[in-house]
Design a protein around this motif. Sequence first.
Motif, PDB file in Angstrom:
ATOM      1  N   ASN A  67       2.075   4.941   1.005  1.00 19.03           N
ATOM      2  CA  ASN A  67       2.047   5.968   2.131  1.00 19.03           C
ATOM      3  C   ASN A  67       1.099   6.991   1.746  1.00 19.03           C
ATOM      4  O   ASN A  67       0.496   7.719   2.502  1.00 19.03           O
TER       5      ASN A  67
ATOM      6  N   ASP B  14      -6.212   9.837   5.685  1.00 17.51           N
ATOM      7  CA  ASP B  14      -6.307  10.613   6.994  1.00 17.51           C
ATOM      8  C   ASP B  14      -6.757  11.785   6.711  1.00 17.51           C
ATOM      9  O   ASP B  14      -7.631  12.367   7.365  1.00 17.51           O
TER      10      ASP B  14
ATOM     11  N   LEU C  32     -10.669   2.744   2.109  1.00 17.07           N
ATOM     12  CA  LEU C  32      -9.478   2.013   1.268  1.00 17.07           C
ATOM     13  C   LEU C  32      -9.962   1.914  -0.344  1.00 17.07           C
ATOM     14  O   LEU C  32      -9.087   1.102  -0.773  1.00 17.07           O
TER      15      LEU C  32
ATOM     16  N   HIS D 251      -4.409  -0.721   8.216  1.00 18.25           N
ATOM     17  CA  HIS D 251      -4.828  -1.224   6.854  1.00 18.25           C
ATOM     18  C   HIS D 251      -4.686  -2.690   6.472  1.00 18.25           C
ATOM     19  O   HIS D 251      -5.105  -3.006   5.447  1.00 18.25           O
TER      20      HIS D 251
ATOM     21  N   ASP E 240      -6.513   7.359  10.942  1.00 17.51           N
ATOM     22  CA  ASP E 240      -5.070   7.161  10.936  1.00 17.51           C
ATOM     23  C   ASP E 240      -4.698   5.599  11.004  1.00 17.51           C
ATOM     24  O   ASP E 240      -5.080   4.943  12.013  1.00 17.51           O
ATOM     25  N   LEU E 241      -4.233   5.314   9.679  1.00 17.31           N
ATOM     26  CA  LEU E 241      -3.972   3.921   9.715  1.00 17.31           C
ATOM     27  C   LEU E 241      -2.561   3.728   9.711  1.00 17.31           C
ATOM     28  O   LEU E 241      -2.035   2.865   9.316  1.00 17.31           O
ATOM     29  N   THR E 242      -1.678   4.457  10.353  1.00 24.85           N
ATOM     30  CA  THR E 242      -0.420   4.397  10.258  1.00 24.85           C
ATOM     31  C   THR E 242       0.235   3.280  11.107  1.00 24.85           C
ATOM     32  O   THR E 242       1.716   2.919  10.833  1.00 24.85           O
TER      33      THR E 242
ATOM     34  N   VAL F 214       4.431  -1.113   3.165  1.00 25.39           N
ATOM     35  CA  VAL F 214       4.297   0.553   2.958  1.00 25.39           C
ATOM     36  C   VAL F 214       5.108   1.128   2.005  1.00 25.39           C
ATOM     37  O   VAL F 214       6.531   1.281   2.589  1.00 25.39           O
TER      38      VAL F 214
ATOM     39  N   ILE G  87       0.971  -1.344   0.150  1.00 26.41           N
ATOM     40  CA  ILE G  87      -0.103   0.110   0.055  1.00 26.41           C
ATOM     41  C   ILE G  87       1.128   0.916   0.158  1.00 26.41           C
ATOM     42  O   ILE G  87       1.929   1.098   0.687  1.00 26.41           O
TER      43      ILE G  87
ATOM     44  N   ARG H 255      -7.026   2.907  -3.507  1.00 24.64           N
ATOM     45  CA  ARG H 255      -6.145   3.149  -2.171  1.00 24.64           C
ATOM     46  C   ARG H 255      -5.904   1.943  -1.305  1.00 24.64           C
ATOM     47  O   ARG H 255      -5.307   1.811  -0.397  1.00 24.64           O
TER      48      ARG H 255
ATOM     49  N   ILE I 145      -2.319   6.202   2.613  1.00 21.56           N
ATOM     50  CA  ILE I 145      -2.692   6.396   3.750  1.00 21.56           C
ATOM     51  C   ILE I 145      -2.880   7.795   4.354  1.00 21.56           C
ATOM     52  O   ILE I 145      -3.773   8.173   4.786  1.00 21.56           O
ATOM     53  N   ASP I 146      -1.804   8.709   3.812  1.00 21.18           N
ATOM     54  CA  ASP I 146      -2.156   9.883   4.155  1.00 21.18           C
ATOM     55  C   ASP I 146      -3.333  10.398   3.520  1.00 21.18           C
ATOM     56  O   ASP I 146      -4.069  11.600   4.136  1.00 21.18           O
TER      57      ASP I 146
END
Length: 170
Positions: free
Chosen positions: A58, A65, A128, A77, A71-73, A82, A56, A132, A61-62
Amino acid sequence: MDMAQITDLFITGTGSEPMQSVTEVHAVADRGLRGDRYFNGTGYYSPYDVCQVTLIANEAIDAIDREFGFDLTAGEHRRNVVTEGIDVHDLLKHRFRVGDALLEGTRPRPPCAHVEQLNEQEGVARALKDGRGGICADVVESGRIGVGDSISDIEAMDKTASIIERLRSK
C-alpha cells in the motif's frame, strides 16, 4: 515486523477484465487464488509468465499517487494482495503466512505494458518500477485469506547461512 497486514484483495476471472475488490479469497496449493485469472488459466500471460499470487505494498501505491498522480487504489495495479506495514521484497525467498494460507515469495513482479494499456494512462508502468511493482508468490498450503489478516514471516528459504554456521561450529 510490526502489524503487517492485508488492506485489500483483488481478483479477476480473465486477463483483461477490471480487477474486482473482494473481502476474502481461497488460496489453493500449487494453483493460486480460486477465481483469479491465473488460477483459471485465462491470464493475459498464461501459460508463459504466471504468478500464482501477486503482492504489492500500500505504501508503494501511495508513493505512486504522490509522485505521479495515479490513483491505483481500485486495483489498477493488477496485483492480488495489497499489504501494509511490510516491504513485500523482504518476503522474497521466504515462507510466510497470510491468513490461513502459507505462501512462498518467488520473484519480483515488474510492471508490463499490458497494465498501462488497461489503465489508458501513459506512465503507469513506469510508476510501478523501482521496486514498486510488487512480488510473486506461490501457494504452499491452501487456506483462506481475508482483508485485515496479518502477514507473518515464517522462515527464509535460503538456508545457506545457517548451514555454514552449523559447519563452522563443529
